[in-house]
Design an enzyme around this catalytic site. Sequence first.
Site, mmCIF file in Angstrom:
data_model
loop_
_atom_site.group_PDB
_atom_site.id
_atom_site.type_symbol
_atom_site.label_atom_id
_atom_site.label_comp_id
_atom_site.label_asym_id
_atom_site.label_seq_id
_atom_site.Cartn_x
_atom_site.Cartn_y
_atom_site.Cartn_z
ATOM 1 N N HIS A 40 0.818 -1.208 0.000
ATOM 2 C CA HIS A 40 0.000 0.000 0.000
ATOM 3 C C HIS A 40 0.858 1.266 0.000
ATOM 4 O O HIS A 40 1.592 1.528 0.948
ATOM 5 C CB HIS A 40 -0.888 -0.022 1.256
ATOM 6 C CG HIS A 40 -1.830 1.110 1.388
ATOM 7 N ND1 HIS A 40 -1.812 1.962 2.471
ATOM 8 C CD2 HIS A 40 -2.829 1.529 0.580
ATOM 9 C CE1 HIS A 40 -2.773 2.855 2.334
ATOM 10 N NE2 HIS A 40 -3.401 2.621 1.199
ATOM 11 N N GLU A 67 1.013 -0.360 -4.777
ATOM 12 C CA GLU A 67 -0.166 0.466 -5.024
ATOM 13 C C GLU A 67 0.266 1.924 -5.017
ATOM 14 O O GLU A 67 1.016 2.352 -4.129
ATOM 15 C CB GLU A 67 -1.223 0.206 -3.948
ATOM 16 C CG GLU A 67 -2.530 0.956 -4.145
ATOM 17 C CD GLU A 67 -2.655 2.210 -3.302
ATOM 18 O OE1 GLU A 67 -3.615 2.972 -3.495
ATOM 19 O OE2 GLU A 67 -1.764 2.446 -2.447
ATOM 20 N N ASP A 69 -0.966 6.156 -5.772
ATOM 21 C CA ASP A 69 -2.071 7.105 -5.900
ATOM 22 C C ASP A 69 -1.697 8.177 -6.914
ATOM 23 O O ASP A 69 -0.683 8.857 -6.759
ATOM 24 C CB ASP A 69 -2.352 7.769 -4.551
ATOM 25 C CG ASP A 69 -2.770 6.760 -3.495
ATOM 26 O OD1 ASP A 69 -3.839 6.155 -3.673
ATOM 27 O OD2 ASP A 69 -2.035 6.587 -2.508
ATOM 28 N N LYS A 143 -6.888 8.908 -7.818
ATOM 29 C CA LYS A 143 -7.268 9.564 -6.571
ATOM 30 C C LYS A 143 -8.060 10.836 -6.858
ATOM 31 O O LYS A 143 -7.561 11.747 -7.503
ATOM 32 C CB LYS A 143 -6.002 9.880 -5.763
ATOM 33 C CG LYS A 143 -6.234 10.590 -4.452
ATOM 34 C CD LYS A 143 -7.045 9.749 -3.493
ATOM 35 C CE LYS A 143 -6.330 8.495 -3.060
ATOM 36 N NZ LYS A 143 -7.056 7.738 -2.027
ATOM 37 N N ASP A 267 0.301 -2.049 4.462
ATOM 38 C CA ASP A 267 1.485 -1.205 4.668
ATOM 39 C C ASP A 267 2.715 -2.058 4.974
ATOM 40 O O ASP A 267 3.846 -1.586 4.824
ATOM 41 C CB ASP A 267 1.264 -0.243 5.842
ATOM 42 C CG ASP A 267 0.235 0.838 5.549
ATOM 43 O OD1 ASP A 267 -0.231 0.935 4.391
ATOM 44 O OD2 ASP A 267 -0.114 1.598 6.484
#
Length: 280
Positions: A40, A67, A69, A143, A267
């Site tokens: 993440h 991942e 954003d 996002k 995370d």
Amino acid sequence: MKRMFLIFVMVLVMMVMYTVSTSAASNSMGKRHHVENIAHRGASGHAPENTMAAFHKAFWMKADYIEVDVQMSKDGELVIIHDTTLDRTTDGSGLVSEHTLEEMKQLDAGSWFSNEYAGEKIPTLEEVLDEFRGKIGILIELKSPELYPGIEEKVAEALKDRNMDKPRNNKIIIQSFNHDSVIKTKSLLPRVPLGVLAGMSWQDVTDEELEEFATYADYFNPNQNILNPELVERIHDKKLKIWPYTVREQEQADRLLKLGVDGIITDFPEYVYHHPRPRR
């Protein structure tokens, strides 16, 4: 002599049977459901989120995906940052959309996490794609795309320019909380797998809604707290995969693994499995 021969034969048969059963068990374990390990914002429990340091850390920890954003700068560049403001993760302030890429490249995106990462920069999507294509999967989150008209087209262009819009050659997935944006992305990148993100308000998602998602998405990626065995079964019945977010404790990962999810957004990649990638 005959008795010794019979004993020898019996021992030999038992050894063969043991070998066969062990091999079968091994094969059964080898076919066990694989759960994707999605770092993440990179391995953000270990390095500042959405920086190259966090993405490299995730790679060395052998995550399956990072991942990221994606937002857009004032001058239309695709930048990797989670918040719509600069304040929390950089030494800058104000809206992302009110700063040019050049201005954002002057900011420190690492010191807030640790002095060890002082000087880390906000990366662009193109920099991430060029650095990690073919090395690790990339889960792209659009996002707040409603703030950035045309962001879907720009992401599609960045992927097409690199021949990364063909899933056979690349592990690329795009997701968003904005489901209209996911539908738009489907028209631009029909061969790229897509995911709908679902917060707590989707706790009572209906079968009809899941069926609608399945018409344009491949993944239903919910807040982990809304998942239960019944919902997991209903999502899978609609042929959707499940990548819940965001695991920050080992117990959370263990619960999701028991539920039979297809991936875990975390995370801390080590909570999903413990196989660090050897350094070269």
